[in-house]
Scaffold this motif. Structure first.
Motif, PDB file in Angstrom:
ATOM      1  N   LEU A  92       5.379  -8.666   1.075  1.00 34.37           N
ATOM      2  CA  LEU A  92       6.567  -8.337   0.286  1.00 34.37           C
ATOM      3  C   LEU A  92       7.031  -6.917   0.615  1.00 34.37           C
ATOM      4  CD1 LEU A  92       5.541  -9.775  -3.216  1.00 34.37           C
ATOM      5  CD2 LEU A  92       6.832 -10.902  -1.397  1.00 34.37           C
ATOM      6  N   LYS A  93       8.320  -6.810   0.972  1.00 33.56           N
ATOM      7  CA  LYS A  93       8.832  -5.502   1.389  1.00 33.56           C
ATOM      8  C   LYS A  93      10.185  -5.220   0.740  1.00 33.56           C
ATOM      9  CE  LYS A  93       6.657  -5.446   5.973  1.00 33.56           C
ATOM     10  NZ  LYS A  93       6.888  -5.354   7.437  1.00 33.56           N
ATOM     11  N   MET A  94      10.452  -3.935   0.512  1.00 39.03           N
ATOM     12  CA  MET A  94      11.764  -3.452   0.129  1.00 39.03           C
ATOM     13  C   MET A  94      12.400  -2.861   1.375  1.00 39.03           C
ATOM     14  SD  MET A  94      13.859  -3.049  -2.494  1.00 39.03           S
ATOM     15  CE  MET A  94      12.827  -3.110  -3.948  1.00 39.03           C
ATOM     16  N   GLU A  95      13.662  -3.197   1.630  1.00 41.24           N
ATOM     17  CA  GLU A  95      14.289  -2.795   2.893  1.00 41.24           C
ATOM     18  C   GLU A  95      14.435  -1.287   3.031  1.00 41.24           C
ATOM     19  OE1 GLU A  95      17.924  -4.981   2.954  1.00 41.24           O
ATOM     20  OE2 GLU A  95      17.001  -6.786   3.795  1.00 41.24           O
ATOM     21  N   LYS A 138       7.142  -5.914  -9.262  1.00 47.10           N
ATOM     22  CA  LYS A 138       6.194  -7.006  -9.084  1.00 47.10           C
ATOM     23  C   LYS A 138       6.938  -8.307  -8.818  1.00 47.10           C
ATOM     24  CE  LYS A 138       2.696  -4.890 -12.058  1.00 47.10           C
ATOM     25  NZ  LYS A 138       1.790  -4.549 -10.944  1.00 47.10           N
ATOM     26  N   CYS A 139       6.192  -9.260  -8.259  1.00 53.83           N
ATOM     27  CA  CYS A 139       6.741 -10.565  -7.925  1.00 53.83           C
ATOM     28  C   CYS A 139       5.826 -11.647  -8.503  1.00 53.83           C
ATOM     29  CB  CYS A 139       6.867 -10.727  -6.406  1.00 53.83           C
ATOM     30  SG  CYS A 139       7.524 -12.315  -5.876  1.00 53.83           S
ATOM     31  N   LEU A 140       6.404 -12.609  -9.220  1.00 58.68           N
ATOM     32  CA  LEU A 140       5.660 -13.744  -9.759  1.00 58.68           C
ATOM     33  C   LEU A 140       5.610 -14.845  -8.699  1.00 58.68           C
ATOM     34  CD1 LEU A 140       7.209 -13.957 -13.342  1.00 58.68           C
ATOM     35  CD2 LEU A 140       5.359 -12.490 -12.525  1.00 58.68           C
ATOM     36  N   VAL A 184       0.510 -12.434  -9.547  1.00 63.29           N
ATOM     37  CA  VAL A 184       1.538 -11.411  -9.712  1.00 63.29           C
ATOM     38  C   VAL A 184       1.266 -10.371  -8.639  1.00 63.29           C
ATOM     39  CG1 VAL A 184       2.570  -9.699 -11.227  1.00 63.29           C
ATOM     40  CG2 VAL A 184       1.695 -11.837 -12.186  1.00 63.29           C
ATOM     41  N   GLN A 185       2.147 -10.283  -7.647  1.00 61.02           N
ATOM     42  CA  GLN A 185       1.915  -9.419  -6.485  1.00 61.02           C
ATOM     43  C   GLN A 185       2.833  -8.213  -6.517  1.00 61.02           C
ATOM     44  OE1 GLN A 185       1.859 -11.483  -2.720  1.00 61.02           O
ATOM     45  NE2 GLN A 185       2.209  -9.613  -1.529  1.00 61.02           N
ATOM     46  N   ASP A 186       2.260  -7.043  -6.249  1.00 66.90           N
ATOM     47  CA  ASP A 186       3.057  -5.817  -6.142  1.00 66.90           C
ATOM     48  C   ASP A 186       3.891  -5.849  -4.874  1.00 66.90           C
ATOM     49  OD1 ASP A 186       2.091  -4.604  -8.487  1.00 66.90           O
ATOM     50  OD2 ASP A 186       0.291  -3.924  -7.448  1.00 66.90           O
ATOM     51  N   TYR A 220       5.841 -22.148  -1.930  1.00 65.28           N
ATOM     52  CA  TYR A 220       5.787 -21.331  -3.133  1.00 65.28           C
ATOM     53  C   TYR A 220       7.190 -20.925  -3.570  1.00 65.28           C
ATOM     54  CZ  TYR A 220       0.790 -20.944  -2.130  1.00 65.28           C
ATOM     55  OH  TYR A 220      -0.527 -21.236  -1.896  1.00 65.28           O
ATOM     56  N   ASP A 221       7.321 -20.731  -4.894  1.00 65.88           N
ATOM     57  CA  ASP A 221       8.546 -20.153  -5.465  1.00 65.88           C
ATOM     58  C   ASP A 221       8.248 -18.720  -5.876  1.00 65.88           C
ATOM     59  OD1 ASP A 221       9.826 -22.564  -5.146  1.00 65.88           O
ATOM     60  OD2 ASP A 221       9.510 -23.221  -7.221  1.00 65.88           O
ATOM     61  N   LEU A 222       9.160 -17.796  -5.512  1.00 66.01           N
ATOM     62  CA  LEU A 222       8.974 -16.374  -5.805  1.00 66.01           C
ATOM     63  C   LEU A 222      10.012 -15.933  -6.832  1.00 66.01           C
ATOM     64  CD1 LEU A 222       7.331 -16.733  -3.196  1.00 66.01           C
ATOM     65  CD2 LEU A 222       8.256 -14.547  -2.396  1.00 66.01           C
ATOM     66  N   GLU A 223       9.592 -15.124  -7.779  1.00 60.04           N
ATOM     67  CA  GLU A 223      10.497 -14.533  -8.768  1.00 60.04           C
ATOM     68  C   GLU A 223      10.199 -13.036  -8.828  1.00 60.04           C
ATOM     69  OE1 GLU A 223      11.802 -14.936 -13.485  1.00 60.04           O
ATOM     70  OE2 GLU A 223      10.276 -16.270 -12.623  1.00 60.04           O
ATOM     71  N   VAL A 224      11.106 -12.242  -8.249  1.00 61.56           N
ATOM     72  CA  VAL A 224      10.920 -10.796  -8.185  1.00 61.56           C
ATOM     73  C   VAL A 224      11.504 -10.187  -9.453  1.00 61.56           C
ATOM     74  CG1 VAL A 224      11.226  -8.733  -6.797  1.00 61.56           C
ATOM     75  CG2 VAL A 224      11.194 -10.983  -5.687  1.00 61.56           C
ATOM     76  N   LEU A 225      10.735  -9.313 -10.099  1.00 63.91           N
ATOM     77  CA  LEU A 225      11.139  -8.755 -11.393  1.00 63.91           C
ATOM     78  C   LEU A 225      12.077  -7.578 -11.232  1.00 63.91           C
ATOM     79  CD1 LEU A 225       7.775  -9.037 -13.358  1.00 63.91           C
ATOM     80  CD2 LEU A 225       9.614 -10.707 -13.091  1.00 63.91           C
ATOM     81  N   THR A 226      13.154  -7.818 -10.482  1.00 62.08           N
ATOM     82  CA  THR A 226      14.241  -6.859 -10.356  1.00 62.08           C
ATOM     83  C   THR A 226      15.208  -7.052 -11.512  1.00 62.08           C
ATOM     84  OG1 THR A 226      15.387  -8.471  -8.958  1.00 62.08           O
ATOM     85  CG2 THR A 226      14.113  -6.783  -7.838  1.00 62.08           C
TER      86      THR A 226
END
Length: 457
Positions: free
Chosen positions: A310-313, A322-324, A336-338, A350-356
């Motif tokens: 998981l990366k931020m551009e 975090k990402c669910l 729950v991944q940082d 997998y389904d990803l839900e980023v807590l943005t």
């Protein structure tokens, strides 16, 4: 399980040693309660002697070999010896603790065995139920070895009693030795515990020594976590071993490769049947895994894993993003991944839900074994909001002709900051002092990556 051509003495020693294997692992106290059938049928002839004479003689010989064993307490219970079925009605309460638990009980058990006269019925269920009270507590390894030549005779359910005692963690799964039961349906014993059918009295001293030697050594297990090529290369995964009957957690290890590059060997107690969980993401599990005493058992679990990166551009303005992670189409949370980290997952969708703000949802992400799957999201921007007074309001995202709620304003502060993903938004605000809805104020704004916007009402 039927054991042909093996002496009853061998069986006694094997089962006792199975009960003692844990001693060499953790020095835990082991208690063994012998429950001996002294019903009238034990007077029957079986090869060279009566069944009762053979059982008591071989039990005495087996106990002699255990003298000097540390961390061991023994006890003896018998049933069917107190009331004769020839002179009275069947007595289903005819069960008695003859020698209570304690160290150095060998002579007391020998003397009690000499006094037993078989004459009554076969109350197995009630004997097991009373046996629960024979153990001082549940803190030791409490083992029952039942020696019988017949099935339950009192219309009770020994299977239910045994299972209840195991679930209450009073005892481990009992061992049952059937003697002279060639014409008896032994199926009912299989639900009580580990059943062994002794079909003859023959003795094989050399085999006996081998069995004792193996049983007294640590029983070992090797867990192979298989990759996509079904090779045991996956490692550094937590493993949990629990009792299949009670759910009690017995062992926990971190899977390790030894110096030779092979999965490490683990010492386990063979008296249990195990449920094993490899704590991958998501966990992999094998249920009801038996362990062969004195042998090395290899257990395999398929665990083909790939990486999710998981990366931020750009610059990450979020303090703790975090990402669910969920299985595709499922509600149960896997992890729950940082952000700006990499984590291993079992290959799959997998389904990803980023807590943005607003939430970033990325469905149907495929993770492939032995590969890294990169997921990047746009860099956020910042909204600085200045209010004339505290009040009520919210931020909405503009999506065509629709508005989607993002978050509420803080009703206790006049200066607020929001980290938002790039997009078009509206902010609504009404002062707490305003008592009419027409005083609601609204502003539209745009957020771009790594930029900030200030709105002053």
């Amino acid at each position: 399980m039927k054991i042909k051509g093996q002496s009853l003495k061998n069986l006694f020693v094997v089962l006792i040693c199975m009960g003692l294997t844990q001693v060499s692992i953790s020095q835990e106290l082991t208690r063994i309660l012998f429950v001996l059938d002294a019903s009238n049928s034990m007077n029957g002839r079986w090869q060279s002697q009566t069944k009762m004479d053979i059982a008591t003689d071989l039990l005495k010989e087996s106990l002699d070999e255990l003298k000097g064993t540390p961390d061991l307490e023994l006890a003896l219970r018998a049933y069917g010896h107190g009331s004769s079925i020839a002179t009275a009605e069947q007595n289903c309460d005819d069960t008695e603790l003859l020698v209570p638990f304690g160290p150095y009980r060998f002579s007391q058990i020998d003397e009690a065995l000499e006094e037993i006269e078989p004459q009554g019925t076969t109350p197995i269920a009630r004997s097991l139920e009373r046996a629960a009270e024979d153990f001082p507590d549940a803190e030791a390894r409490n083992v029952i070895i039942l020696i019988t030549d017949g099935i339950e005779a009192c219309d009770e359910d020994p299977c239910a009693v045994s299972l209840a005692l195991q679930r209450k963690k009073v005892i481990l799964k009992p061992f049952i030795i059937g003697i002279g039961m060639e014409n008896v349906d032994t199926t009912p014993f299989e639900c009580i515990g580990n059943f062994f059918d002794a079909s003859s009295e023959e003795t094989f001293e050399k085999v006996l020594q081998v069995v004792i030697s193996q049983a007294l050594n640590n029983t070992t297990v090797q867990v192979d976590l298989l990759d996509a090529q079904l090779e045991p290369t996956v490692t550094n995964v937590p493993l949990t071993f629990s009792d299949s009957n009670t759910g009690k957690i017995l062992y926990q290890f971190i899977h390790t490769m030894n110096k030779a590059g092979n999965p490490d060997t683990l010492p386990l107690d063979p008296v249990y049947t195990y449920d094993i969980i490899a704590h991958t993401l998501p966990p992999q599990k094998v249920d009801f895994q038996p362990i062969v005493p004195g042998e090395h058992t290899t257990i395999t679990l398929e665990a083909p894993i790939g990486e999710l990166d998981l990366k931020m551009e750009g610059r990450n303005a979020y303090k703790d993003l975090k990402c669910l992670i969920r299985g595709s189409g499922l509600q149960e949370l896997v992890n729950v991944q940082d952000f700006n980290t990499s984590e291993s997952y079992i290959q799959g969708m997998y389904d990803l839900e980023v807590l943005t703000l607003p939430r970033t949802r990325i469905p149907n992400v495929r993770i492939t074994a032995d590969k890294s799957t990169p997921i990047a999201i746009p860099t956020p921007g910042v909204l600085n909001l200045i209010l004339p007074s505290i009040g009520y309001g919210c931020i909405q995202q503009v999506k065509g002709n629709t508005l989607e709620w993002v978050c509420n304003l803080d009703g206790t502060d006049t200066q607020q900051q929001f980290v938002l993903q790039p997009g078009h938004y509206r902010v609504l605000y009404r002062s707490r002092k305003s008592k009419q809805a027409i005083y609601t104020l609204e502003r539209e704004f745009k957020i771009e990556s790594e930029s900030s916007v200030q709105i002053r009402f």
